[in-house]
Design an enzyme around this catalytic site. Structure first.
Site, short mmCIF file in Angstrom:
data_model
loop_
_atom_site.label_atom_id
_atom_site.label_comp_id
_atom_site.label_asym_id
_atom_site.label_seq_id
_atom_site.Cartn_x
_atom_site.Cartn_y
_atom_site.Cartn_z
N ASP A 251 9.21 -12.38 -5.19
CA ASP A 251 10.60 -12.81 -5.04
C ASP A 251 11.38 -12.68 -6.35
O ASP A 251 10.91 -13.12 -7.41
CB ASP A 251 10.62 -14.26 -4.56
CG ASP A 251 12.02 -14.80 -4.36
OD1 ASP A 251 12.71 -14.32 -3.45
OD2 ASP A 251 12.42 -15.68 -5.13
N GLU A 288 11.21 -7.67 -5.24
CA GLU A 288 12.61 -7.86 -4.93
C GLU A 288 13.35 -7.93 -6.27
O GLU A 288 13.12 -8.84 -7.06
CB GLU A 288 12.87 -9.15 -4.16
CG GLU A 288 14.35 -9.31 -3.82
CD GLU A 288 14.76 -10.75 -3.53
OE1 GLU A 288 15.85 -10.94 -2.96
OE2 GLU A 288 14.02 -11.68 -3.90
#
Length: 588
Positions: A251, A288
């Site tokens: 993330d 990401e």
């Protein structure tokens, strides 16, 4: 039993015995218990006589994130996936799901019962949103605080092993979403154990994770950062090794601030490559990143970070803005056919160009030789749906034909396609932002959400001056976000589901479509239509009913509605898509 607590003068193991058991100091700030602690034992650590705290590396928090940890024997599971040879994420169809809302039960065991649906759809990789233990029963998982534990309401660590085993038995790889850039505020005790965070750097969540020797409580900070980096790397390897997970989605890696000579991501990539050689199956890392920089997927030996793939928001923005007409917020620079063409062939629309939303130049060009499959593309995901004011899906404003068009761009393009749970049948259930915090923090989250959306023009977008943003803390917000599997049986949803299956099958059997060769991809355009060409395959994307000029005698191989081909034209009766095979010539 070991724990890192470099600033503590004494550490006691609290395991339900008559007295806390003093632990033995070791070098480097580590402490160990005199005797092994049996599996299934509840325990905690007391630092310098303080209150019992959960283990920073707790494998299980059956009583919640504030209470005692429980030991877990990761080697006790009898794996049945001995024949599993693994699967790389590159080019596979990825399916993102949230365990708590994927089924009525909201558990990993219940999700096993839906894996056959994914197999029939043609999915290759199941991506689980974060399962690390977080406060309360339900939430998105990005505020996890026990990064080594599996959220107990989902079934705990044994349930994750069962899920992965069941997925492998069906030929499905499993990707786990992990969050290393911050911890949630509720139940985060890491700072009591050691300098896991540093004030030298800050992120949107506060003090950054201490990756590069920030000022700590032991020494000059360099040894501290080494242990914090090991905390992250060991966590990643644990999921891949002990739980047989095939990939990790990292993330918001742009918030992993690291000024050391070797970035944490490069260290992690090399460590995973070593484990890949050991276990003899592909292991993937997906980043990401908001940086629009292909250094993420450049090998570590070439001064890159060595990720297998990275998310590409730009294709989503270009496609969403085109089909919905939205231009607010970060969509302001997107929506033209030119942005779709650039996203398909050059990956990033902002590749060193001006970003109006950011008010600065952003990104860097992607080298021509980088495979398009290294970029994960989507028309929906948890962020792009759940961070809308109402958590509404494109199905709220798009008819089935336009949804089919969006699916074709994603699935038949050169990237690695990712679907968000339920989109394959045009799910109408929203995916809203929901939390289960204590009263004080819950009120702060509630008010913060209202203020955030009060300044982003959502009322104008939805045409509702009295727009009421769903309360993240309300149980109804969570319940509204559960998938309605019965929708699949309705004719209009069943038709879209069949079309998704056909698109995925086409990707499987057509080499030109399965290829990540961006140089063999182009986009033609005219009034009300686009044509995405992939080698010998042309994908006609009709934004409205009309005729599209063609060259040669193309053969229709898949279409949303019946099409007519003749006299140099292919005619579509409405918004939708037609896939043609060019035997001679190309579309003009």
């Amino acid at each position: 039993m070991r724990v890192w607590a470099p600033a503590a003068s004494a550490v006691d193991l609290v395991d339900g015995g008559p007295q806390p058991e003093p632990m033995v100091a070791q070098g480097g700030g580590w402490w160990r218990s005199p005797e092994p602690v049996p599996a299934g034992t509840d325990y905690a650590f007391s630092l310098d006589g303080g209150p019992p705290r959960p283990d920073p590396r707790s494998p299980w928090q059956p009583h919640g994130v504030h209470e005692a940890s429980r030991t877990f024997d990761a080697g006790a599971h009898r794996w049945r996936d001995g024949d599993w040879r693994g699967r790389s994420v590159l080019g596979a169809v990825v399916y993102e799901l949230h365990v708590g809302t994927f089924t009525p039960e909201g558990t990993l065991d219940a999700a096993i019962g839906r894996l056959d649906h994914l197999v029939e759809l043609g999915v290759g990789v199941v991506e689980l949103m974060p399962v690390a233990a977080f406060p309360g029963d339900h939430g998105w998982g990005y505020d996890g605080v026990a990064l080594y534990a599996v959220h107990d309401p989902y079934g705990g660590p044994a349930a994750l092993q069962r899920f992965v085993d069941a997925a492998h038995g069906r030929g499905l790889a499993v990707c786990l979403d992990v969050v290393y850039n911050h911890l949630g505020p509720d139940g985060n005790y890491l700072a009591e154990f050691g300098p896991y965070f540093t004030e030298r750097h800050h992120t949107p969540w506060g003090a950054a994770v201490n990756l590069d020797g920030g000022a700590g409580t032991a020494g000059d900070g360099s040894d501290d950062a080494t242990e914090v980096r090991a905390f992250v790397v060991d966590n990643a390897l644990r999921w891949l090794r002990d739980f047989h997970v095939d990939a990790l989605r990292l993330d918001a890696v742009h918030a992993l601030i690291d000024d050391s000579p070797r970035h944490l991501l490069a260290e992690l990539s090399d460590a995973v490559a070593g484990l890949e050689r050991e276990v003899g199956r592909p292991l993937s890392l997906i980043a990401e990143s908001d940086l629009n920089d292909a250094a993420m997927v450049t090998p570590t030996g070439e001064h890159g970070y060595g990720m297998t793939a990275q998310w590409d928001d730009d294709l989503h923005h270009a496609l969403h803005a085109l089909v919905t007409g939205e231009r607010h917020g970060y969509y302001v620079d997107f929506g033209s056919p030119e942005t779709i063409a650039k996203a398909l062939t050059e990956v990033f629309v902002h590749d060193g160009t001006w970003s109006t939303f950011r008010a600065q130049e952003w990104g860097a060009p992607v080298p021509d030789d980088i495979d398009g499959r290294r970029f994960v593309v989507f028309s929906q995901n948890h962020d792009q749906v759940g961070n809308r004011a109402l958590g509404d899906r494109p199905s709220r404003v798009l008819g089935p034909g336009m949804q089919a068009l969006s699916a074709a761009v994603v699935i038949l393009g050169p990237g690695t396609p990712m679907l968000f749970m339920g989109e394959e049948w045009g799910a109408t259930t929203p995916f809203q932002y929901f939390t289960d915090h204590n009263d004080e923090l819950g009120e702060l989250v509630r008010e913060g959400r209202r203020k955030e959306f009060g300044t982003h023009g959502w009322a104008e977008l939805y045409g509702d001056e009295d727009l009421d943003v769903p309360d993240p803390q309300a149980p109804a917000t969570f319940e509204a976000s559960r998938l309605s599997w019965n929708e699949r049986e309705r004719p209009e949803h069943a038709r879209l589901l069949r079309f998704y299956r056909d698109l995925v099958e086409l990707r499987r059997v057509e080499p030109d479509i399965a290829s990540g060769d961006r140089s063999a991809t182009s986009l033609g355009r005219g009034e009300g239509w686009l044509v995405m060409s992939r080698g010998t395959i042309d994908v006609v994307l009709a934004l409205e009913a009309g005729a599209v000029p063609v060259a040669g005698s193309p053969e229709p191989i898949l279409s949303w509605d019946p099409v007519e081909v003749g006299d140099g034209l292919v005619s579509l009766p409405g918004p939708g898509v037609a896939v043609l095979r060019q035997s001679a010539g190309r579309l003009t």
